[in-house]
Design a protein around this motif. Structure first.
Motif, mmCIF file in Angstrom:
data_model
loop_
_atom_site.group_PDB
_atom_site.id
_atom_site.type_symbol
_atom_site.label_atom_id
_atom_site.label_comp_id
_atom_site.label_asym_id
_atom_site.label_seq_id
_atom_site.Cartn_x
_atom_site.Cartn_y
_atom_site.Cartn_z
ATOM 1 N N SER A 121 11.238 6.416 -10.261
ATOM 2 C CA SER A 121 10.635 7.339 -9.297
ATOM 3 C C SER A 121 10.874 6.896 -7.862
ATOM 4 C CB SER A 121 9.125 7.437 -9.540
ATOM 5 O OG SER A 121 8.477 6.196 -9.244
ATOM 6 N N LEU A 122 11.093 5.589 -7.671
ATOM 7 C CA LEU A 122 11.249 5.019 -6.338
ATOM 8 C C LEU A 122 12.172 3.820 -6.409
ATOM 9 C CD1 LEU A 122 10.274 4.657 -3.309
ATOM 10 C CD2 LEU A 122 8.452 3.184 -4.239
ATOM 11 N N VAL A 123 13.119 3.772 -5.484
ATOM 12 C CA VAL A 123 13.940 2.580 -5.250
ATOM 13 C C VAL A 123 13.671 2.161 -3.815
ATOM 14 C CG1 VAL A 123 16.274 1.632 -5.124
ATOM 15 C CG2 VAL A 123 15.701 3.313 -6.902
ATOM 16 N N TYR A 124 13.496 0.862 -3.576
ATOM 17 C CA TYR A 124 13.225 0.436 -2.206
ATOM 18 C C TYR A 124 13.998 -0.836 -1.866
ATOM 19 C CZ TYR A 124 9.730 -2.799 -4.250
ATOM 20 O OH TYR A 124 9.087 -3.770 -4.968
ATOM 21 N N LEU A 125 14.252 -0.985 -0.566
ATOM 22 C CA LEU A 125 15.032 -2.104 -0.028
ATOM 23 C C LEU A 125 14.401 -2.472 1.315
ATOM 24 C CD1 LEU A 125 17.543 -3.954 -0.039
ATOM 25 C CD2 LEU A 125 18.839 -2.035 0.898
ATOM 26 N N VAL A 126 13.809 -3.664 1.398
ATOM 27 C CA VAL A 126 12.984 -3.995 2.554
ATOM 28 C C VAL A 126 13.549 -5.161 3.366
ATOM 29 C CG1 VAL A 126 10.929 -3.132 1.388
ATOM 30 C CG2 VAL A 126 11.508 -5.563 1.212
ATOM 31 N N ASP A 130 0.832 -1.206 0.000
ATOM 32 C CA ASP A 130 0.000 0.000 0.000
ATOM 33 C C ASP A 130 0.869 1.259 0.000
ATOM 34 O OD1 ASP A 130 -2.318 -1.489 0.053
ATOM 35 O OD2 ASP A 130 -2.612 -1.307 2.229
ATOM 36 N N LEU A 131 1.857 1.299 0.883
ATOM 37 C CA LEU A 131 2.690 2.491 0.998
ATOM 38 C C LEU A 131 3.573 2.666 -0.226
ATOM 39 C CD1 LEU A 131 3.719 4.918 2.542
ATOM 40 C CD2 LEU A 131 5.254 3.399 3.818
ATOM 41 N N LEU A 132 4.167 1.579 -0.702
ATOM 42 C CA LEU A 132 5.034 1.672 -1.875
ATOM 43 C C LEU A 132 4.259 2.121 -3.113
ATOM 44 C CD1 LEU A 132 7.123 -1.559 -1.265
ATOM 45 C CD2 LEU A 132 7.996 0.788 -1.172
ATOM 46 N N ALA A 133 3.046 1.625 -3.279
ATOM 47 C CA ALA A 133 2.227 2.040 -4.421
ATOM 48 C C ALA A 133 1.928 3.532 -4.357
ATOM 49 C CB ALA A 133 0.932 1.232 -4.454
ATOM 50 N N ASP A 134 1.720 4.037 -3.135
ATOM 51 C CA ASP A 134 1.452 5.468 -2.969
ATOM 52 C C ASP A 134 2.685 6.309 -3.279
ATOM 53 O OD1 ASP A 134 -0.165 7.716 -2.195
ATOM 54 O OD2 ASP A 134 0.907 7.743 -0.296
ATOM 55 N N LEU A 135 3.858 5.845 -2.804
ATOM 56 C CA LEU A 135 5.093 6.595 -3.024
ATOM 57 C C LEU A 135 5.605 6.490 -4.456
ATOM 58 C CD1 LEU A 135 7.096 5.673 0.223
ATOM 59 C CD2 LEU A 135 5.840 7.792 -0.240
ATOM 60 N N ALA A 136 5.158 5.481 -5.190
ATOM 61 C CA ALA A 136 5.684 5.248 -6.537
ATOM 62 C C ALA A 136 5.398 6.390 -7.487
ATOM 63 C CB ALA A 136 5.097 3.954 -7.101
ATOM 64 N N ASP A 137 4.319 7.128 -7.250
ATOM 65 C CA ASP A 137 3.986 8.292 -8.074
ATOM 66 C C ASP A 137 3.952 7.928 -9.558
ATOM 67 O OD1 ASP A 137 3.357 10.963 -8.561
ATOM 68 O OD2 ASP A 137 5.468 11.552 -8.770
ATOM 69 N N GLY A 138 3.342 6.796 -9.846
ATOM 70 C CA GLY A 138 3.209 6.366 -11.234
ATOM 71 C C GLY A 138 4.338 5.489 -11.721
ATOM 72 N N GLY A 139 5.460 5.451 -10.988
ATOM 73 C CA GLY A 139 6.585 4.585 -11.352
ATOM 74 C C GLY A 139 7.399 5.147 -12.504
ATOM 75 N N PRO A 140 8.314 4.346 -13.017
ATOM 76 C CA PRO A 140 8.645 2.968 -12.640
ATOM 77 C C PRO A 140 9.428 2.913 -11.322
ATOM 78 C CG PRO A 140 10.195 3.735 -14.286
ATOM 79 C CD PRO A 140 9.176 4.833 -14.120
ATOM 80 N N VAL A 187 5.792 -8.662 -6.684
ATOM 81 C CA VAL A 187 4.693 -9.250 -7.451
ATOM 82 C C VAL A 187 3.354 -8.607 -7.084
ATOM 83 C CG1 VAL A 187 3.396 -11.378 -7.855
ATOM 84 C CG2 VAL A 187 5.892 -11.408 -7.941
ATOM 85 N N PRO A 188 2.984 -8.508 -5.797
ATOM 86 C CA PRO A 188 1.723 -7.820 -5.493
ATOM 87 C C PRO A 188 1.757 -6.334 -5.834
ATOM 88 C CG PRO A 188 2.864 -8.441 -3.471
ATOM 89 C CD PRO A 188 3.572 -9.123 -4.588
ATOM 90 N N LEU A 189 2.932 -5.711 -5.803
ATOM 91 C CA LEU A 189 3.021 -4.303 -6.201
ATOM 92 C C LEU A 189 2.772 -4.162 -7.694
ATOM 93 C CD1 LEU A 189 3.628 -1.381 -5.401
ATOM 94 C CD2 LEU A 189 6.066 -1.865 -5.715
ATOM 95 N N ALA A 190 3.326 -5.066 -8.494
ATOM 96 C CA ALA A 190 3.077 -5.036 -9.938
ATOM 97 C C ALA A 190 1.598 -5.271 -10.241
ATOM 98 C CB ALA A 190 3.937 -6.082 -10.639
ATOM 99 N N ALA A 191 0.927 -6.064 -9.394
ATOM 100 C CA ALA A 191 -0.502 -6.317 -9.593
ATOM 101 C C ALA A 191 -1.334 -5.060 -9.383
ATOM 102 C CB ALA A 191 -0.969 -7.424 -8.650
#
Length: 262
Positions: free
Chosen positions: A119-124, A43-53, A66-70
């Motif tokens: 737009s976003l790089v993440y490491l979890v 949820d948070l990553l999709a919001d921060l992505a700002d349209g991506g990639p 995978v769920p983020l790509a969905a």
């Protein structure tokens, strides 16, 4: 090789700490793979992505990507372990995720999206701590910044060291004890406060065997990571205690921090 001769697994040393023998059980149900753990992150990553990639460092088996790509976000990844990355394409929608095999400290993504356009790089999931030198962790920040467009965001999820739980003269903190009939599981962290190195130690006992696995890490405090970000040309934008954007305080057990590229 595994101890079970009837189910022999040959691990590729180039896969580092996550070879086939680890990847085979990485997607087990519950824990970090449970929906209540995955969905708030997505949820948070999709919001921060700002349209991506967007780009995931250490993308693993696609637990988050995978769920983020969905959600309609264009996701790519960098992953050291071929055994882990091979599992992404077999998941629904995973075939849309392009992965470059390499070390996240230095490897540039080699795909349809060029470094400098994300737009976003993440490491979890504490993975920054798998890099066991300060120089290497700085290189992760630099590599993330190199992939971001101006104004892009770099997010890290990582635990706060449990040093406050150690009485004077001790160096070990247990984090899990799960007894079971005929065996069980014990997990504990052992810290060296002089070097900021620690190990997570995993003891598993079953009626027919026992296993002891040690994984090396390096911890870094939030302020140290802020300095790493500055070295890489980024500034802190958000720091939360969890994916729900709860306030980060002195009792917080982890940080979800976001830095912005100037």
């Amino acid at each position: 090789m595994s101890d079970d001769a009837s189910n022999t697994t040959i691990d590729d040393p180039s896969d580092g700490g996550f070879p086939e023998s680890v990847a085979a059980g990485y997607d087990g149900e519950g824990g970090a793979n449970a929906p209540e753990a995955v969905n708030p992150a997505v949820d948070l990553l999709a919001d921060l992505a700002d349209g991506g990639p967007v780009l995931e460092l250490a993308i693993g088996t696609g637990r988050i990507s995978v769920p983020l790509a969905a959600r309609g976000v264009s996701v790519s990844g960098i992953e050291l372990s071929k055994a882990m990355a091979a599992r992404i394409g077999g998941k629904p929608g995973g075939e849309s995720i392009d992965v470059t095999i390499g070390d996240m400290t230095s490897t540039r993504f080699d795909g349809a999206v060029a470094p400098g356009e994300f737009s976003l790089v993440y490491l979890v999931f504490n993975t920054i701590s798998n890099v066991t030198t300060q120089d290497g962790q700085v290189d992760v920040f630099r590599n993330a910044a190199a992939h971001l467009r101006p104004g892009g965001l770099f997010l890290i999820e990582v635990g706060i060291p449990d040093l406050r739980r150690m009485p004077p003269g001790q160096d070990t903190v247990p984090f899990t004890m799960a007894p079971d009939e005929g065996g069980g599981y014990l997990g504990f962290d052992r810290y060296d406060v002089a070097t900021q190195l620690f190990t997570s130690n995993h003891v598993t006992v079953t009626p027919d065997r026992g296993e002891f696995r040690v994984v090396p890490f390096r911890y870094a405090w939030p302020a140290e990571m802020d300095l790493m970000a500055r070295i890489a040309g980024m500034r802190l934008k958000h720091r939360w205690a969890d994916w729900d954007r709860s306030r980060f305080e002195h009792e917080s057990t982890k940080q979800v921090s976001v830095w912005e590229k100037a």
